[in-house]
Design a protein around this motif. Structure first.
Motif, PDB file in Angstrom:
ATOM      1  N   LEU A 165      61.537  12.934 139.344  1.00  0.00           N
ATOM      2  CA  LEU A 165      62.190  14.049 138.650  1.00  0.00           C
ATOM      3  C   LEU A 165      63.501  14.468 139.333  1.00  0.00           C
ATOM      4  O   LEU A 165      64.426  14.976 138.684  1.00  0.00           O
ATOM      5  CB  LEU A 165      61.193  15.220 138.613  1.00  0.00           C
ATOM      6  CG  LEU A 165      61.350  16.294 137.573  1.00  0.00           C
ATOM      7  CD1 LEU A 165      61.559  15.706 136.200  1.00  0.00           C
ATOM      8  CD2 LEU A 165      60.110  17.188 137.565  1.00  0.00           C
ATOM      9  N   SER A 166      63.581  14.221 140.619  1.00  0.00           N
ATOM     10  CA  SER A 166      64.775  14.653 141.365  1.00  0.00           C
ATOM     11  C   SER A 166      66.034  13.937 140.884  1.00  0.00           C
ATOM     12  O   SER A 166      67.144  14.372 141.189  1.00  0.00           O
ATOM     13  CB  SER A 166      64.584  14.419 142.859  1.00  0.00           C
ATOM     14  OG  SER A 166      64.648  13.039 143.134  1.00  0.00           O
ATOM     15  N   THR A 167      65.868  12.847 140.115  1.00  0.00           N
ATOM     16  CA  THR A 167      67.060  12.130 139.641  1.00  0.00           C
ATOM     17  C   THR A 167      67.853  12.973 138.638  1.00  0.00           C
ATOM     18  O   THR A 167      69.022  12.708 138.411  1.00  0.00           O
ATOM     19  CB  THR A 167      66.694  10.764 139.006  1.00  0.00           C
ATOM     20  OG1 THR A 167      65.737  11.010 137.979  1.00  0.00           O
ATOM     21  CG2 THR A 167      66.140   9.805 140.034  1.00  0.00           C
ATOM     22  N   ILE A 168      67.217  13.974 138.017  1.00  0.00           N
ATOM     23  CA  ILE A 168      68.015  14.836 137.119  1.00  0.00           C
ATOM     24  C   ILE A 168      68.530  16.076 137.857  1.00  0.00           C
ATOM     25  O   ILE A 168      69.022  17.031 137.245  1.00  0.00           O
ATOM     26  CB  ILE A 168      67.287  15.207 135.798  1.00  0.00           C
ATOM     27  CG1 ILE A 168      65.992  15.979 136.059  1.00  0.00           C
ATOM     28  CG2 ILE A 168      67.061  13.986 134.936  1.00  0.00           C
ATOM     29  CD1 ILE A 168      65.440  16.646 134.797  1.00  0.00           C
ATOM     30  N   GLU A 169      68.361  16.054 139.162  1.00  0.00           N
ATOM     31  CA  GLU A 169      68.952  17.064 140.059  1.00  0.00           C
ATOM     32  C   GLU A 169      68.663  18.495 139.611  1.00  0.00           C
ATOM     33  O   GLU A 169      67.521  18.867 139.433  1.00  0.00           O
ATOM     34  CB  GLU A 169      70.456  16.782 140.217  1.00  0.00           C
ATOM     35  CG  GLU A 169      70.674  15.358 140.710  1.00  0.00           C
ATOM     36  CD  GLU A 169      72.082  15.055 141.112  1.00  0.00           C
ATOM     37  OE1 GLU A 169      73.019  15.638 140.557  1.00  0.00           O
ATOM     38  OE2 GLU A 169      72.250  14.208 142.006  1.00  0.00           O
ATOM     39  N   GLU A 170      69.717  19.299 139.370  1.00  0.00           N
ATOM     40  CA  GLU A 170      69.523  20.734 139.083  1.00  0.00           C
ATOM     41  C   GLU A 170      68.800  20.989 137.769  1.00  0.00           C
ATOM     42  O   GLU A 170      68.296  22.087 137.531  1.00  0.00           O
ATOM     43  CB  GLU A 170      70.869  21.482 139.038  1.00  0.00           C
ATOM     44  CG  GLU A 170      71.527  21.666 140.381  1.00  0.00           C
ATOM     45  CD  GLU A 170      72.301  20.431 140.829  1.00  0.00           C
ATOM     46  OE1 GLU A 170      72.376  19.451 140.033  1.00  0.00           O
ATOM     47  OE2 GLU A 170      72.812  20.435 141.963  1.00  0.00           O
ATOM     48  N   LYS A 171      68.766  19.992 136.889  1.00  0.00           N
ATOM     49  CA  LYS A 171      68.124  20.234 135.584  1.00  0.00           C
ATOM     50  C   LYS A 171      66.593  20.216 135.675  1.00  0.00           C
ATOM     51  O   LYS A 171      65.901  20.488 134.703  1.00  0.00           O
ATOM     52  CB  LYS A 171      68.601  19.205 134.566  1.00  0.00           C
ATOM     53  CG  LYS A 171      69.998  19.539 134.058  1.00  0.00           C
ATOM     54  CD  LYS A 171      70.468  18.565 133.043  1.00  0.00           C
ATOM     55  CE  LYS A 171      69.935  18.883 131.674  1.00  0.00           C
ATOM     56  NZ  LYS A 171      70.493  17.987 130.651  1.00  0.00           N
TER      57      LYS A 171
END
Ligand code: PAZ
Length: 311
Positions: A165-171
Motif C-alpha cells: 500500500l505504501s506505493t501510493i504514498e500519501e493517498k
C-alpha cells in the motif's frame, strides 16, 4: 521476559501458508484502485489470538468483536475510499454485521410465502438500504477482505499489506483498530501437542511482541496517514498513554478510547491538539454510530495530509 526484535521476528516465525496469495490479491486490488484514482485505507479489526500449542487446542484471546473496524469500513466506503479489511476470522464484517448471530438474526427477518422466501415487510427498508450498499461495494470492487486468527499471522499480513500500500504514498491511510496482543509464545518455546492437565496448574510465560508500529511508521509506510488506537480501562492513563504512543512512534493520530465507553466517546490526539468526539443520547437512540464522526474527521485530516505533501 525477552523482547524479540522487529527484524528477526519475520525470520524466526513461519509465515501463514497463503501469504503469497494475499500478496497477489492485494497488489491486484491496489492496481485496480490506482486506475480509478481512489484513495485506499487499510482497516485492521478484531482481536488476535496467542496459541499455546502448535496443534492448537487452547489460546489466549481478547474481547474485541470487530465492531469498530467493520462499522468504519462502511463509512470509509461512503467517503469514497477503497478498503482493505484485515480482520479476525469470525469477527464482525461490514454489511453482514447488521445481521450477526447475537443481534438481528436474519432468519427472523424472513418469511415463507408458498414456496418462496420473502423479507418480512417490517424489515424490508432496513435490509434494502444495507443490501444496496453491499452490492455497490462489491460491484465497484471497493472492498478486499483478508482474515487472520493468530497474532503472528496478523503481523505477517500487516507487514506485507502496508508495504504494498505504501506505493501510493500519501493517498494511503492506515487505520489500526485491531486489538493486538502485547504478548506471545516464541516458536522455540511452543509445545507441539495439547498441554496435559496431569501436571496440575498451568504457568504461562509469554514474551513481549515487538512494537511493529515503529517500523510501520518509519520504514513500511513512511508517507501514509497513520491512525492507531489506544485502549485503556483506567481513565487516568488514557490521554497520557495515547500521547506517549504518538511521541514514541511519530505517526499522525492516536485515537484513545475506554473499554466501557468506546461506543460513545473517543479522543483524537495529534501532535498539537487533543479533541474529544462524543455521541449524544439522542444520536445513539437514533442508531447513529460514533464511527461516522470518526471517519468524517479523518477524511478531512487525510485531505490536509495529501495537500501538505504537495508543498
Ligand atoms: O472491536 P470493538 O469495537 O469491540 O473494540 C474496538 C477496540 C476497542 C478494540 C478499538 O477501538 C481499539 O482501541 N483498538 C486498539 C486496542 C489497543 O491495542 O490498545
Amino acid at each position: 521476559m525477552e523482547i524479540q526484535g522487529e527484524d528477526d521476528y519475520f525470520v524466526k516465525n513461519t509465515p501463514p501458508k497463503n501469504i503469497e496469495e494475499v500478496e497477489k490479491k492485494t497488489k491486484e486490488f491496489l492496481n485496480f484502485q490506482i486506475e480509478k484514482d481512489r484513495r485506499v485505507v487499510l482497516v485492521t479489526s478484531g482481536g488476535t489470538t496467542v496459541p499455546l500449542e502448535n496443534q492448537t487446542v487452547r489460546f489466549v484471546d481478547n474481547f474485541s468483536a470487530g465492531t469498530r473496524g467493520s462499522a468504519s469500513v462502511e463509512y470509509f466506503i461512503e467517503q469514497g475510499y477503497a478498503v482493505i479489511f484485515l480482520y479476525r476470522q469470525h469477527s464482525l464484517r461490514p454489511y453482514s454485521r447488521h445481521y450477526s448471530h447475537s443481534k438481528n438474526c436474519f432468519l427472523d427477518m424472513l418469511d415463507i410465502d408458498n414456496d418462496n422466501i420473502i423479507v418480512n415487510n417490517k424489515y424490508n427498508s432496513f435490509m434494502k438500504i444495507i443490501l444496496e450498499k453491499y452490492k455497490k461495494a462489491k460491484a465497484e470492487n471497493l472492498l478486499l477482505e483478508i482474515d487472520f486468527f493468530t497474532v503472528k499471522d496478523y503481523f505477517f499480513y500487516l507487514n506485507k499489506i502496508t508495504k504494498i500500500l505504501s506505493t501510493i504514498e500519501e493517498k494511503a491511510m492506515y487505520y489500526l483498530a485491531a486489538a493486538v496482543s502485547d504478548f506471545f509464545i516464541p516458536p522455540e518455546r511452543m509445545v507441539e501437542h495439547k498441554i496435559q492437565s496431569r501436571a496440575g496448574g498451568l504457568n504461562l510465560s509469554l514474551d513481549q511482541v515487538p512494537k511493529f508500529l515503529k517500523p510501520l511508521v518509519s520504514e513500511w509506510a513512511p508517507k501514509g496517514l497513520i491512525v492507531s488506537f489506544k485502549l485503556e480501562t483506567d481513565p487516568d492513563l488514557l490521554i497520557s498513554k495515547a500521547r506517549q504512543a504518538l511521541d514514541r512512534y511519530g505517526h499522525q493520530i492516536v485515537i484513545g478510547n475506554m473499554l466501557l465507553t468506546r461506543k460513545r466517546v473517543v479522543h483524537f490526539i495529534t501532535k498539537d491538539a487533543e479533541r474529544k468526539i462524543e455521541m449524544s443520547d439522542e444520536e445513539l437512540k437514533n442508531g447513529m454510530e460514533i464511527e461516522t464522526k470518526i471517519i468524517s474527521e479523518l477524511k478531512i485530516k487525510h485531505d490536509n495530509w495529501i495537500e501538505q505533501s504537495k508543498n
